[in-house]
Design an enzyme around this catalytic site. Structure first.
Site, PDB file in Angstrom:
ATOM      1  CD  GLU A  38      43.682  42.336  19.293  1.00 32.50           C
ATOM      2  OE1 GLU A  38      44.467  41.386  19.562  1.00 32.50           O
ATOM      3  OE2 GLU A  38      44.464  43.456  18.964  1.00 32.50           O
ATOM      4  CG  ASP A  39      40.067  39.362  20.917  1.00 31.76           C
ATOM      5  OD1 ASP A  39      40.486  39.272  19.935  1.00 31.76           O
ATOM      6  OD2 ASP A  39      40.626  39.370  22.217  1.00 31.76           O
TER       7      ASP A  39
END
Length: 189
Positions: free
Chosen positions: A63-64
């Site tokens: 997600e990052d």
């Protein structure tokens, strides 16, 4: 005697540090890798195996740090089991990220799903516990302004933490969930 953590774990340490090398915790100067190491330690202390420890180190990479391509990278380097745990702990692989509330509701539903593995639940519990501990520690220093660091405010964050605790009490009872419940209660005071 075989080592509990082998070369795959060592490679994951390096990979996690590389993937998150330019990232810090929200509005701090704390290197993001500190969170990954803390989550990994909590997983290991809870009896997690090497795959769960590796997934703990990489749980935020999708997600990052690059979405589906990073998940494929994790699968290639560390195997399908690790990739499945990381995917289960990720609330999105999209850029830009979908709205906060929708991501959190979907994540809570995933945790509640009986098909979600104990491995995902352990890593998720450790992740949420370390995040909640960090918020509580910062709140003790700077007060409720700590909530301004996040995409959602205090009430929304507390809703999310409480919902995660409620699911984990049923799906993953034990020390991690008990401590998370305690920290979340203290955050709400």
């Amino acid at each position: 005697m075989d080592a509990l953590l082998g070369q795959r774990f060592q490679a994951a340490l390096v990979d996690a540090a590389r993937l998150h090398r330019d990232q810090v915790r929200k509005q701090t100067q704390v290197p993001y890798v500190s969170h990954l190491l803390a989550v990994c330690a909590l997983v290991l202390e809870d009896g997690g195996d090497e795959n769960e420890a590796i997934a703990a180190l990489l749980h935020d990479a999708v997600e990052d740090q690059g979405g589906a391509a990073v998940l494929e990278h994790i699968d290639d380097l560390f195997g399908q089991e690790v990739a499945t745990i990381v995917a289960g702990c990720s609330d999105t692989d999209q850029t830009p990220k979908p709205p906060w509330r929708l991501r959190k509701e979907a994540f809570i539903a995933r945790l509640a799903d009986p098909a979600t593995s104990t491995s995902v639940l352990r890593v998720a519990a450790a992740d949420k516990l370390h995040n909640a501990r960090s918020v509580l520690a910062e709140r003790q220093v700077i007060g409720d302004i700590v909530w301004d660091r996040f995409n959602a405010g205090k009430d929304e964050q507390l809703w999310y933490y409480r919902a995660v605790v409620e699911v984990l009490r049923t799906r993953f009872p034990g020390r991690l969930t008990d401590e998370l419940a305690d920290v979340v209660q203290r955050l709400g005071q």
